[in-house]
Design a protein around this motif. Structure first.
Motif, short mmCIF file in Angstrom:
data_model
loop_
_atom_site.label_atom_id
_atom_site.label_comp_id
_atom_site.label_asym_id
_atom_site.label_seq_id
_atom_site.Cartn_x
_atom_site.Cartn_y
_atom_site.Cartn_z
N ASP A 184 -8.65 3.38 -2.80
CA ASP A 184 -7.33 3.43 -3.79
C ASP A 184 -7.75 3.09 -5.36
OD1 ASP A 184 -4.18 3.49 -3.18
OD2 ASP A 184 -4.75 1.84 -5.00
N GLN A 213 5.71 6.36 -6.28
CA GLN A 213 4.77 5.19 -6.04
C GLN A 213 5.01 4.26 -7.26
OE1 GLN A 213 2.78 3.30 -4.09
NE2 GLN A 213 1.07 4.86 -3.94
N LYS A 214 5.15 2.94 -6.90
CA LYS A 214 5.55 2.08 -7.87
C LYS A 214 4.51 1.65 -8.81
CE LYS A 214 7.94 0.21 -4.01
NZ LYS A 214 7.63 -0.88 -2.77
N ARG A 260 0.75 -2.81 -12.35
CA ARG A 260 -0.31 -2.51 -11.52
C ARG A 260 -1.41 -1.93 -12.67
NH1 ARG A 260 1.52 0.10 -5.79
NH2 ARG A 260 3.39 -1.13 -5.33
N GLU A 292 3.27 -5.93 -4.38
CA GLU A 292 4.25 -6.79 -5.51
C GLU A 292 4.55 -8.13 -5.07
OE1 GLU A 292 4.52 -3.57 -3.99
OE2 GLU A 292 6.92 -3.49 -3.42
N GLN A 301 3.23 -7.00 0.73
CA GLN A 301 3.18 -5.74 -0.02
C GLN A 301 2.24 -6.09 -1.31
OE1 GLN A 301 7.27 -4.57 0.40
NE2 GLN A 301 6.82 -2.52 -0.24
N ASN A 327 -9.83 -5.73 5.18
CA ASN A 327 -9.31 -5.04 3.85
C ASN A 327 -10.43 -5.20 2.82
OD1 ASN A 327 -7.34 -3.81 1.99
ND2 ASN A 327 -5.82 -4.02 3.46
N ARG A 366 4.44 -5.48 6.59
CA ARG A 366 3.29 -6.13 6.06
C ARG A 366 3.53 -6.84 4.85
NH1 ARG A 366 2.81 -2.40 1.68
NH2 ARG A 366 3.64 -0.53 2.24
P1 ADP Z 1 4.05 -1.12 -1.70
O1 ADP Z 1 3.73 -0.95 -3.14
O2 ADP Z 1 5.48 -1.08 -1.22
O3 ADP Z 1 3.15 -2.42 -0.87
P2 ADP Z 1 2.41 1.04 -1.42
O4 ADP Z 1 2.50 2.34 -0.90
O5 ADP Z 1 2.31 1.37 -2.95
O6 ADP Z 1 3.33 0.16 -0.90
O7 ADP Z 1 0.95 0.26 -1.17
C1 ADP Z 1 0.33 0.43 -0.21
C2 ADP Z 1 -0.64 1.39 -0.61
O8 ADP Z 1 -2.01 0.80 -1.14
C3 ADP Z 1 -1.22 2.31 0.59
O9 ADP Z 1 -0.73 3.10 0.59
C4 ADP Z 1 -3.04 2.34 -0.09
O10 ADP Z 1 -2.88 3.81 -0.76
C5 ADP Z 1 -3.08 1.41 -1.11
N1 ADP Z 1 -4.24 0.57 -0.74
C6 ADP Z 1 -4.54 0.12 0.73
N2 ADP Z 1 -5.25 -0.93 0.56
C7 ADP Z 1 -5.62 -1.14 -0.73
C8 ADP Z 1 -6.68 -1.99 -1.37
N3 ADP Z 1 -7.40 -2.75 -0.69
N4 ADP Z 1 -6.54 -2.04 -2.59
C9 ADP Z 1 -5.65 -1.36 -3.50
N5 ADP Z 1 -4.86 -0.52 -2.69
C10 ADP Z 1 -4.70 -0.34 -1.51
#
Ligand code: ADP
Ligand code: ADP
Ligand code: MG
Length: 457
Positions: free
Chosen positions: A383, A236-237, A338, A296, A294, A9, A292
């Motif tokens: 992202d 989206q949170k 965020r 938050e 999260q 990541n 996975r």
């Molecule tokens: P949650 O907040 O429930 O964990 P989200 O869908 O908001 O679920 O978070 C996962 C999302 O974060 C992915 O769909 C992707 O768009 C984004 N993401 C993935 N990798 C990264 C990263 N390294 N940094 C920031 N955002 C990322």
């Protein structure tokens, strides 16, 4: 315990995982794209390997290159973070086939819960409350009509492979059903390469409340309380908090037990989240499981004192959970904002460039999880989330005041961010009173933007 872990990541979550590895005496191997060669996760790891060019499909989603990097570095395990390959069962199968440990559940559990229609069926079988809706996937418009006649409008058409709030459409009448079904299906095919759709009753302006769970390989499963993630823009949170002020102790306890039962129903291992929508009468319904860590997770860490990523590494390496349910006590209130590189004035469009001045917030019970530094490049390829401010207070109001103070002292110059927008929310009466649901941001958007403009002018 593992000797060496590869982190598949980037960004703040890669750094979060490096921190946990270091504290446990594990060597951390970062991977990076050519666009990310100057990122902090490259500098902070023990080793870093370039895995391809800027486009995610060439690097952070490039299974072959990631597996080669892990094998050539003799890694025992791979931590996927969130997003990217974290919920990709095929990737997990390959990791397992090469004898490495995937830090998360098995590929079987990921594919089961990753199909949200199947996950729903499993929950129904286990008497876990779900929103009324279809039994599994709805293959034709005729079937959709039949289900809507049965459950009544409004409904939500959802993609079985969905995530990030995409592939979902609200439908309020039979007239719109066929168009919206087709629209949602097209979006699902484009986003996820999978057009399987299912239907749920649309709960009107519910709260989004989720439970953190973690399980070891011996079948011990606990929950670490709830998070209220109702402040959402387009599903989206944006702000998350723990615990939810909306829940009473009895409902919280009931939901916690249900969350553990849901995790046990799929023989879950490692950290995961059970998401619920909760209506105004505090009826709660399972909507999905995220298999996975999260975004938050820090609010839960702040109120429980448990380091979730270290706990993930412990249980993945075959150790027992370090806590039992009775050891988990919630203390105080935590809030996370965020921070996104985006321009709220231009429909939150992503903003790329260079951070030419940066100052992080600090102080008591103030945490900043980020990858920023003076001169940090913000690439348009990934992202837009660039960090998270997390605070804790002994009351919710104290936490809100601390968050206002933390944002006041944060400087991120050279790019647009949503800091000012988040700050405006923290002064809104309804937010401060806890008077909000998932409809909050869309209902108040214009008024919040107006207020933000007044402050910024
Ligand atoms: P949650 O907040 O429930 O964990 P989200 O869908 O908001 O679920 O978070 C996962 C999302 O974060 C992915 O769909 C992707 O768009 C984004 N993401 C993935 N990798 C990264 C990263 N390294 N940094 C920031 N955002 C990322
Ligand atoms: P994703 O996989 O994109 O995160 P979810 O199923 O978790 O999808 O839903 C995302 C958001 O959509 C929820 O947080 C909630 O705000 C809303 N939502 C989902 N299902 C329902 C429903 N049946 N009724 C009302 N809102 C819902
Ligand atoms: Mg979700």
């Amino acid at each position: 315990m593992f000797k060496r872990v590869l982190i598949a990541n980037r960004g703040e979550i890669a750094i979060r995982i490096i921190r946990a590895c270091r504290e446990l005496g594990i060597e951390a191997v970062s991977v990076y794209s050519t666009a990310d060669k100057d990122q902090l996760h490259v500098k902070l790891a023990d080793y870093a390997i370039c895995i391809g060019s800027a486009k995610s499909s060439d690097s952070y989603l490039n299974t072959d290159n990631i597996i080669s990097a892990a094998l050539s570095m003799n890694c025992d395990a791979i931590h996927p973070g969130y997003g990217f390959l974290s919920e990709n069962a095929d990737f997990v199968k390959i990791v397992e086939a090469y004898g490495m440990k995937f830090i998360g559940p098995s590929s079987e559990v990921i594919s089961l819960m990753g199909d949200k229609a199947k996950a729903r069926e499993l929950m129904i079988k286990n008497n876990i409350p779900t929103v009324p809706g279809s039994d599994g996937v709805v293959n034709t418009i005729e079937e959709a009509v039949e289900i809507c006649e049965k459950i009544g409008f409004p409904v939500l058409i959802k993609a079985a492979a969905g995530g990030g709030g995409r592939g979902m459409r609200r439908v309020f009448s039979m007239e719109d059903l066929s168009t919206e079904y087709t629209n949602a299906k097209t979006e699902a095919i484009n986003c996820f390469g999978n057009g399987d759709m299912y239907i749920e009753k649309l709960v009107i302006n519910p709260k989004h409340i989720e439970f953190q769970i973690i399980a070891d390989s011996f079948g011990n499963t606990i929950h670490l309380g709830d998070r209220d993630c109702s402040i959402q823009r387009r599903n989206q949170k944006m702000i998350e908090e723990a615990p939810s002020v909306f829940l009473d102790d009895a409902t919280r306890e009931k939901m916690g037990l249900v969350a553990v039962k849901a995790a046990k129903a799929c023989n879950y291992e490692n950290a995961g989240t059970i998401e619920f929508v909760v209506d105004e009468n505090k009826n709660f319904y399972f909507i999905e499981m995220n298999t996975r860590i999260q975004v938050e997770h820090p609010v839960t860490e702040m109120v429980t004192g448990v380091d979730l990523v270290k706990e993930q590494l412990r249980v993945a390496s075959g150790l027992h959970l370090s806590k039992e349910q009775k050891d988990i006590k919630l203390d105080g209130y935590a809030i996370e904002c965020r921070i996104n590189a985006e321009n709220p004035m231009e429909n939150f469009s992503p903003s790329a460039g260079t951070v030419d001045f940066f100052y992080a917030p600090g102080g008591m019970n103030t945490r900043f999880d980020s990858f920023l530094y003076n001169g940090c490049p913000i690439s348009p390829f990934y992202d837009s989330m660039i960090g998270k401010i997390i605070v804790k207070g002994s009351t919710r109001l104290e936490a809100i005041k601390k968050m206002r103070r933390a944002i006041e002292e944060t400087f991120i110059e050279g790019i647009n961010t949503n800091l000012g927008f988040q700050y405006t929310i923290l002064f809104d009466k309804d937010f401060v009173r806890g008077n909000f649901n998932t409809g909050y941001l869309s209902d108040k958007m214009n008024c919040l933007l107006d207020r933000m403009r007044l402050v910024e002018d």
